[in-house]
Structures are given as structure tokens and as C-alpha cells.
Design a protein around this motif. Structure first.
Motif, short mmCIF file in Angstrom:
data_model
loop_
_atom_site.label_atom_id
_atom_site.label_comp_id
_atom_site.label_asym_id
_atom_site.label_seq_id
_atom_site.Cartn_x
_atom_site.Cartn_y
_atom_site.Cartn_z
N GLY A 155 -4.32 22.95 7.72
CA GLY A 155 -5.04 22.21 6.82
C GLY A 155 -4.99 20.83 6.63
N LEU A 156 -4.32 20.03 7.13
CA LEU A 156 -4.28 18.80 7.08
C LEU A 156 -4.40 17.98 8.48
N PRO A 157 -5.19 17.07 8.59
CA PRO A 157 -5.53 16.49 9.82
C PRO A 157 -4.24 15.93 10.22
N ALA A 158 -4.20 15.52 11.50
CA ALA A 158 -2.83 15.26 12.49
C ALA A 158 -2.18 13.96 11.84
N GLY A 159 -0.92 13.86 11.61
CA GLY A 159 -0.77 12.55 11.38
C GLY A 159 -0.37 12.46 9.68
N TYR A 160 -1.08 13.20 8.91
CA TYR A 160 -1.10 12.93 7.56
C TYR A 160 0.32 13.59 6.98
N LYS A 161 0.73 13.12 5.82
CA LYS A 161 1.95 13.65 5.29
C LYS A 161 2.04 13.87 3.95
N ILE A 162 2.72 14.80 3.41
CA ILE A 162 2.71 15.10 1.89
C ILE A 162 4.02 14.91 1.31
N TYR A 163 4.25 14.22 0.26
CA TYR A 163 5.86 13.75 -0.11
C TYR A 163 5.75 14.51 -1.62
N TYR A 164 6.67 15.33 -1.84
CA TYR A 164 6.73 16.17 -2.87
C TYR A 164 7.97 15.74 -3.66
N PHE A 165 7.88 15.01 -4.65
CA PHE A 165 8.75 14.50 -5.59
C PHE A 165 9.26 15.54 -6.77
N TYR A 166 10.63 15.90 -6.63
CA TYR A 166 10.89 16.78 -7.61
C TYR A 166 12.30 16.32 -8.38
N GLU A 167 12.67 17.02 -9.37
CA GLU A 167 14.12 16.80 -9.98
C GLU A 167 14.63 18.01 -10.29
N THR A 192 4.25 4.88 -8.02
CA THR A 192 5.05 4.93 -9.43
C THR A 192 5.21 6.48 -9.79
N VAL A 193 6.24 6.89 -9.68
CA VAL A 193 6.25 8.58 -10.27
C VAL A 193 6.66 8.68 -11.58
N ARG A 194 5.85 9.28 -12.32
CA ARG A 194 5.90 9.11 -13.96
C ARG A 194 6.38 10.39 -14.53
N GLY A 195 6.30 11.27 -13.80
CA GLY A 195 6.97 12.78 -14.11
C GLY A 195 7.06 13.81 -12.88
N TYR A 196 7.77 14.79 -12.91
CA TYR A 196 7.92 15.63 -11.82
C TYR A 196 7.48 17.11 -12.12
N PRO A 197 6.88 17.66 -11.13
CA PRO A 197 6.91 17.17 -10.04
C PRO A 197 5.51 16.37 -9.69
N THR A 198 5.42 15.40 -8.65
CA THR A 198 4.60 14.73 -8.13
C THR A 198 4.16 14.81 -6.66
N VAL A 199 3.17 15.13 -6.29
CA VAL A 199 2.82 15.20 -4.89
C VAL A 199 1.91 13.67 -4.34
N VAL A 200 2.22 13.15 -3.39
CA VAL A 200 1.51 12.19 -2.89
C VAL A 200 1.29 12.44 -1.20
N TRP A 241 -0.96 13.43 -7.24
CA TRP A 241 -1.17 14.35 -7.98
C TRP A 241 0.34 14.79 -9.02
N GLU A 242 -0.11 14.95 -10.19
CA GLU A 242 1.27 15.16 -11.02
C GLU A 242 0.84 16.37 -11.55
N TYR A 243 1.98 17.32 -11.92
CA TYR A 243 2.11 18.59 -12.56
C TYR A 243 1.39 18.63 -14.08
N PRO A 244 0.60 19.21 -14.16
CA PRO A 244 0.11 20.60 -13.77
C PRO A 244 -1.00 20.71 -12.84
N ASN A 245 -1.61 19.27 -12.40
CA ASN A 245 -2.77 19.18 -11.71
C ASN A 245 -2.64 19.09 -10.36
N ILE A 246 -1.66 19.77 -9.69
CA ILE A 246 -1.49 19.78 -8.41
C ILE A 246 -2.14 21.22 -7.65
N SER A 247 -2.99 20.78 -6.72
CA SER A 247 -3.77 21.92 -6.31
C SER A 247 -3.89 21.70 -4.57
#
Length: 181
Positions: free
Chosen positions: A94-106, A147-155, A167-173
């Protein structure tokens, strides 16, 4: 010995009568069962002593002739070929080569646990550049300049290292994140 032979003849005659009558059940539930059984055994005795007459053999019917096999139609030819774009090629997931997803969670976060059970999380976690980051690791967020204001957050980060979106929860799609790439 004579009784046994007579009994076998009677049984054979009864079976022939039952088969000729088209009966399939060996028991009867009518109140006249004993009268029917008596008349059947009398008929069987008479049939056992009489010479059986040959029955007609059915004649075979005509064999159907095969029909013609339909001929295949022509395969349509494609009309246009899509033109490649200048964006980097997308990975198979699904993502172009070289792209990264950081999933911040607690750890222990009920929202993080709920999101980790969704198909959106599964699609994101299947990406080659997916990196889970626990909340105690603040250095990654500082390195990315977010700046991560809440968890989970995806960058989402592109192949040049620039942040494309957060994107912050619950708006992560997953579909929305893939569309931004």
C-alpha cells in the motif's frame, strides 16, 4: 427337511408378490393386517406351486445424439495502457517505497488496545516501514519534530524523512493514510 423346503418356497413366493405389488415396507399398519397376511400366504402357496410365467424384457430406448459444441468468441483487446506517474513505486502492501509509519502507543492504554484489534491497525502493521514506538521513548517524537498529544497516534514519514501527516485516535484510518502517501 420337507418343511424347510416348503418354508423357503413360501418365503420366495411372498418376496415375489411384494416386489410385484411395489411394496417397500415389510410391515403393515392396517387393522386387517392378519387377513392380508393370510391371503398373502395363501397366494404365496398358490404361486409356489404354479409355474412362473416369463415377463417381458424392456427394450432399450434410443440414445440421444450429441449437440454441437459452441465455438468460442473473440477475446476483447485492451484499448489503453495506463501511464506511469512520477511518484515512487508503491510497495505490494500500500505505501510507496521508503515511506515509514510510526505508531506511538502507551502500554495498558485501553484505546491503544482497542485500536490494535482493528483491520486498520492490521493494514498499517503489515507495511514494511511500520515502527511501533512506546510512549516512554520520547526521543523518536523529538527526532521527527512531532508532538504526541494522545495515544495511539500514527505519524507518516516520506522517503525524504519529512512528516506527511499525523493522525490521533479515533481518527486513524489506513485508507486515509495510504491516500496521503
Amino acid at each position: 427337511m420337507k418343511k424347510q423346503a416348503a418354508m423357503i418356497a413360501i418365503c420366495a413366493a411372498l418376496l415375489m408378490c411384494v416386489a410385484a405389488a411395489g411394496c417397500t415396507s415389510s410391515t403393515t399398519s392396517s387393522p386387517n393386517a392378519s387377513a392380508t397376511a393370510n391371503s398373502s400366504s395363501q397366494a404365496a402357496t398358490a404361486a409356489a406351486t404354479a409355474t412362473p410365467t416369463p415377463t417381458a424384457t424392456p427394450t432399450p430406448t434410443a440414445t440421444p445424439t450429441p449437440t454441437a459444441t459452441p465455438t468460442p468468441t473473440a477475446t476483447p483487446t485492451p484499448t489503453a495502457t495506463p501511464t506511469p506517474t512520477a511518484t515512487p513505486p508503491a510497495s505490494a502492501s500500500g505505501l510507496p517505497a521508503g515511506y515509514k509509519i510510526y505508531y506511538f502507543y502507551e502500554e495498558g492504554c485501553p484505546y491503544c488496545e482497542a485500536f490494535s484489534q482493528t483491520s486498520d491497525y492490521a493494514r498499517l502493521a503489515a507495511q514494511p516501514g511500520f515502527t511501533p514506538v512506546v510512549s516512554t521513548n520520547a526521543a523518536v517524537a523529538q527526532q521527527l519534530g512531532v508532538t504526541v498529544r494522545g495515544y495511539p497516534t500514527v505519524v507518516l514519514v516520506n522517503s525524504n524523512g519529512a512528516v506527511v501527516g499525523t493522525w490521533e485516535y479515533p481518527n486513524i484510518s489506513a485508507a486515509t493514510i495510504f491516500a496521503q502517501a
